[in-house]
Write a protein that holds these residues in place. Structure first.
Motif, PDB file in Angstrom:
ATOM      1  N   ILE A  90      -9.350  -1.824  10.463  1.00 25.29           N
ATOM      2  CA  ILE A  90     -10.203  -1.601   9.293  1.00 25.29           C
ATOM      3  C   ILE A  90     -11.675  -1.788   9.655  1.00 25.29           C
ATOM      4  O   ILE A  90     -12.537  -1.062   9.174  1.00 25.29           O
ATOM      5  CB  ILE A  90      -9.789  -2.552   8.140  1.00 25.29           C
ATOM      6  N   ALA A  91     -11.956  -2.739  10.527  1.00 24.14           N
ATOM      7  CA  ALA A  91     -13.337  -2.958  10.970  1.00 24.14           C
ATOM      8  C   ALA A  91     -13.850  -1.749  11.758  1.00 24.14           C
ATOM      9  O   ALA A  91     -15.003  -1.346  11.621  1.00 24.14           O
ATOM     10  CB  ALA A  91     -13.433  -4.223  11.819  1.00 24.14           C
ATOM     11  N   GLU A  92     -12.979  -1.145  12.582  1.00 22.64           N
ATOM     12  CA  GLU A  92     -13.359   0.010  13.407  1.00 22.64           C
ATOM     13  C   GLU A  92     -13.438   1.306  12.609  1.00 22.64           C
ATOM     14  O   GLU A  92     -14.260   2.168  12.904  1.00 22.64           O
ATOM     15  CB  GLU A  92     -12.343   0.200  14.539  1.00 22.64           C
ATOM     16  N   GLN A  93     -12.530   1.466  11.640  1.00 27.02           N
ATOM     17  CA  GLN A  93     -12.427   2.725  10.892  1.00 27.02           C
ATOM     18  C   GLN A  93     -12.296   2.452   9.392  1.00 27.02           C
ATOM     19  O   GLN A  93     -11.257   2.731   8.803  1.00 27.02           O
ATOM     20  CB  GLN A  93     -11.209   3.511  11.381  1.00 27.02           C
ATOM     21  N   PRO A  94     -13.338   1.923   8.765  1.00 28.67           N
ATOM     22  CA  PRO A  94     -13.219   1.480   7.375  1.00 28.67           C
ATOM     23  C   PRO A  94     -12.947   2.588   6.359  1.00 28.67           C
ATOM     24  O   PRO A  94     -12.433   2.314   5.283  1.00 28.67           O
ATOM     25  CB  PRO A  94     -14.564   0.797   7.101  1.00 28.67           C
ATOM     26  N   THR A  95     -13.272   3.829   6.687  1.00 28.62           N
ATOM     27  CA  THR A  95     -13.089   4.904   5.702  1.00 28.62           C
ATOM     28  C   THR A  95     -11.816   5.720   5.924  1.00 28.62           C
ATOM     29  O   THR A  95     -11.507   6.587   5.121  1.00 28.62           O
ATOM     30  CB  THR A  95     -14.296   5.866   5.722  1.00 28.62           C
ATOM     31  N   ARG A  96     -11.113   5.453   6.981  1.00 28.62           N
ATOM     32  CA  ARG A  96      -9.901   6.223   7.287  1.00 28.62           C
ATOM     33  C   ARG A  96      -8.733   5.734   6.429  1.00 28.62           C
ATOM     34  O   ARG A  96      -8.520   4.536   6.280  1.00 28.62           O
ATOM     35  CB  ARG A  96      -9.559   6.084   8.767  1.00 28.62           C
ATOM     36  N   ASN A  97      -7.975   6.675   5.865  1.00 27.96           N
ATOM     37  CA  ASN A  97      -6.800   6.320   5.079  1.00 27.96           C
ATOM     38  C   ASN A  97      -5.765   5.651   5.968  1.00 27.96           C
ATOM     39  O   ASN A  97      -5.517   6.097   7.092  1.00 27.96           O
ATOM     40  CB  ASN A  97      -6.171   7.551   4.433  1.00 27.96           C
TER      41      ASN A  97
END
Length: 162
Positions: A90-97
């Motif tokens: 989540i820290a690396e890709q916060p907008t990815r579903n």
């Protein structure tokens, strides 16, 4: 509305195997998964041979399942030892579903949570059969596609101390 979801035996064994690997052996499912949840459900829809009206309903049910998956995963579908992996993703890709990161293992866990959720939802009697049929067909699709499940687990390097 009480919905019993029958998990095929091969998938019950998969759940047990994954639990053993993750909990007993302190391993993790490598992420992102290929295929991820959205790809699995897209392929399910592409491979289905249904009437136009049933296909339309199944498309809507897939959308609802993805929405439920994305909201349920952080609180209900992860084992405690998977939390650090989730937090770093989540820290690396916060907008990815999440449904574009996680795969068949977590989708299968989602089906275990659905009966409890659906106890809170009113489903018209004439739609209950369609919902049960959809769940059964998705589970059978997962059971027939063992390649969707991870063959290799990775070491859990981010252990959370209890």
């Amino acid at each position: 509305y009480n919905l019993d979801i029958n998990i095929p035996l091969i998938l019950e064994k998969r759940l047990k195997y994954n639990w053993d690997q993750i909990i007993q052996n302190d391993r993790l499912i490598p992420l992102p998964q290929v295929p991820h949840v959205e790809e699995i459900l897209e392929n399910f829809l592409l491979n289905g041979k249904w009437s136009k009206s049933k296909r339309t309903c199944y498309i809507a049910l897939c959308g609802g399942l993805i929405t439920f998956f994305n909201s349920a995963l952080p609180e209900s579908l992860l084992y405690y030892c998977e939390r650090a992996q989730y937090n770093s993703l989540i820290a690396e890709q916060p907008t990815r579903n999440l449904s574009q990161i996680y795969g068949a293992e977590h989708l299968l866990r989602c089906f275990l949570q659905l009966p409890e959720l659906l106890n809170e939802v009113y489903i018209y009697p004439d739609e209950q059969h369609l919902v049960k049929s959809f769940f059964k067909e998705v589970l059978n699709y997962l059971a027939q596609n063992a390649t969707f499940f991870s063959k290799a687990f990775i070491e859990n390097k981010n252990k959370i101390k209890k």
